[in-house]
Design an enzyme around this catalytic site. Structure first.
Site, PDB file in Angstrom:
ATOM      1  N   HIS A 182     -39.758  29.267  -6.853  1.00  0.00           N
ATOM      2  CA  HIS A 182     -39.766  28.752  -8.243  1.00  0.00           C
ATOM      3  C   HIS A 182     -38.482  29.203  -8.918  1.00  0.00           C
ATOM      4  O   HIS A 182     -38.326  30.372  -9.265  1.00  0.00           O
ATOM      5  CB  HIS A 182     -40.985  29.283  -9.016  1.00  0.00           C
ATOM      6  N   HIS A 224     -35.068  28.031 -11.669  1.00  0.00           N
ATOM      7  CA  HIS A 224     -34.353  27.133 -12.593  1.00  0.00           C
ATOM      8  C   HIS A 224     -32.858  27.294 -12.376  1.00  0.00           C
ATOM      9  O   HIS A 224     -32.330  28.396 -12.534  1.00  0.00           O
ATOM     10  CB  HIS A 224     -34.689  27.480 -14.049  1.00  0.00           C
ATOM     11  N   LYS A 240     -44.039  18.753 -10.188  1.00  0.00           N
ATOM     12  CA  LYS A 240     -44.329  19.798 -11.168  1.00  0.00           C
ATOM     13  C   LYS A 240     -45.103  19.238 -12.359  1.00  0.00           C
ATOM     14  O   LYS A 240     -44.664  18.275 -12.991  1.00  0.00           O
ATOM     15  CB  LYS A 240     -43.012  20.412 -11.658  1.00  0.00           C
ATOM     16  N   HIS A 300     -47.571  24.460 -14.219  1.00  0.00           N
ATOM     17  CA  HIS A 300     -47.372  25.431 -15.305  1.00  0.00           C
ATOM     18  C   HIS A 300     -48.745  25.563 -15.951  1.00  0.00           C
ATOM     19  O   HIS A 300     -49.174  24.700 -16.704  1.00  0.00           O
ATOM     20  CB  HIS A 300     -46.320  24.963 -16.312  1.00  0.00           C
ATOM     21  N   HIS A 314     -46.153  31.171 -11.339  1.00  0.00           N
ATOM     22  CA  HIS A 314     -45.990  32.374 -12.172  1.00  0.00           C
ATOM     23  C   HIS A 314     -47.286  32.850 -12.823  1.00  0.00           C
ATOM     24  O   HIS A 314     -47.400  32.885 -14.044  1.00  0.00           O
ATOM     25  CB  HIS A 314     -44.888  32.197 -13.228  1.00  0.00           C
ATOM     26  N   ASP A 368     -38.998  32.393 -10.948  1.00  0.00           N
ATOM     27  CA  ASP A 368     -38.878  31.759 -12.260  1.00  0.00           C
ATOM     28  C   ASP A 368     -37.629  32.259 -12.976  1.00  0.00           C
ATOM     29  O   ASP A 368     -37.606  32.330 -14.209  1.00  0.00           O
ATOM     30  CB  ASP A 368     -40.135  31.995 -13.115  1.00  0.00           C
TER      31      ASP A 368
END
Ligand code: DOR
Ligand code: ZN
Length: 347
Positions: free
Chosen positions: A14, A16, A100, A137, A175, A248
């Protein structure tokens, strides 16, 4: 006494990376240590179609410094307009490894996300049929629900009903931050996995709020009480294949973190593996770091385990990590665990 361990090269399930100057600045921080990462699609505009994911993958590979090996595992951002056939084609080509789900309004750039799950059922049914994981999420956005309860309420009111309706759907609880998340993932069987971040193993909500507000510790889902952090530590170090590393790591320039309305995200790409060695040693579980960081993720995603290795060394002296990464988009503060770390990754 110095100590060392060698593990299979890890992956980040995970991550970004953003785009443009930020991508250029942060990509080496991940590629230095991780062979692959699941790339989050919450760009502006989001990565919704297979064509957009292919173009984003090309931009990531173009930003990779010469000599570094890294495989971006692409995801699609689920919207109420997503076409099941496009998802199936992107998965069949090998380009896309997951879709996602952002509940609309839950976090950074989630406004194009899902308001009504019924509208995306045809996509989810197609994904269940072809075995393509849904990364969630897992927080409700209902204004009346307290921010510290949003994960547990999501499990009860969204995730559990969805999985009863579509048991074949493969789901990753991204997460997780609560005892409830840990417990639900433990009971889920082979179609359910959960990622755990490095920072949620280190901070609880006091770190954000006691002695002045610490914007660099603010992320979503927000860190919870200490007993939840302890549950996450037990899960990550348990060896249970349901749990695997998803950092994350979420870069924002300092100007947007240190702001009246600061962005959510902790940037941990730079020091994650050293911090995990510290945490796993504290838990007397160094022998399980490899399962968490390098083995359980590929097993869930049905991908081969990496062939390379990583050596982590514990030194006599505390190790120095950069406080910030200087990108062309601006400075990004590296997560500060608040304690001395003697571990480092050695070539
Ligand atoms: O802290 C976070 N940052 N949580 C998210 O869900 C999104 C991420 C980001 O994109 O900045
Ligand atoms: Zn994220």
């Amino acid at each position: 006494m110095s100590k060392e361990i060698t593990i299979t090269r890890p992956d980040d399930w995970h991550l970004h990376l953003r785009d443009g100057a930020m991508l250029q600045g942060v990509l080496p921080e991940t590629a230095r240590h991780f062979a692959r990462a699941i790339i989050m699609p919450n760009l502006v505009p989001p990565v919704v179609t297979g064509d957009q994911a292919a173009a984003y993958r090309d931009r990531i590979l173009a930003a990779l410094p010469k000599g570094m090996a890294f495989e971006p595992l692409m995801t699609l951002y689920l919207t109420e307009g997503t076409d099941p056939a496009d998802v199936a084609a992107a998965a069949a080509s090998g380009l896309v490894k997951a879709v996602k789900l952002y509940p609309a309004g839950a976090t950074t750039n989630s406004h194009s996300g899902v308001r009504d799950l019924d509208k995306v059922m045809p996509v989810l049914e197609k994904m269940a049929e072809i075995g393509l994981p849904l990364c969630t999420h897992g927080e409700v956005t209902t204004p009346e629900v307290d921010i510290f309860d949003r994960e547990a309420v999501f499990i009860d009111t969204v995730l559990a009903p969805l999985r009863r309706r579509l048991p074949e759907l493969r789901v990753v609880m991204e997460h997780i931050t609560t005892e409830e998340g840990v417990a639900y993932a433990a009971e889920g069987g082979p179609n359910l996995g959960a990622t755990i971040t490095t920072h949620h193993l280190i901070i609880n909500r006091n770190h954000i709020l006691v002695g002045g507000i610490k914007p660099h510790y603010y992320c979503l889902p927000v860190a919870k009480r200490e007993r939840h952090r302890q549950a996450l530590r037990r899960a990550a170090t348990s060896g249970n294949p349901a749990y695997f590393l998803g950092t994350d790591s979420a870069p924002h320039v300092d100007a947007l973190k240190e702001h009246a309305c600061g962005c959510a995200g902790c940037f941990t790409a730079t020091n994650t593996m050293a911090l995990l060695a510290h945490v796993f040693e504290e838990e007397n579980a160094l022998d399980r770091l490899e399962s968490f960081a390098s083995l359980n993720g590929p097993t869930f995603y049905r991908l081969p385990v990496n062939s390379g290795q990583m050596r982590l060394v514990k030194h006599e002296q505390p190790q120095v990590f950069p406080a910030k990464i200087f990108t062309e988009a601006g400075p990004v503060t590296v997560f500060d665990p608040g304690f001395a770390v003697q571990w480092s990754v050695e070539a």
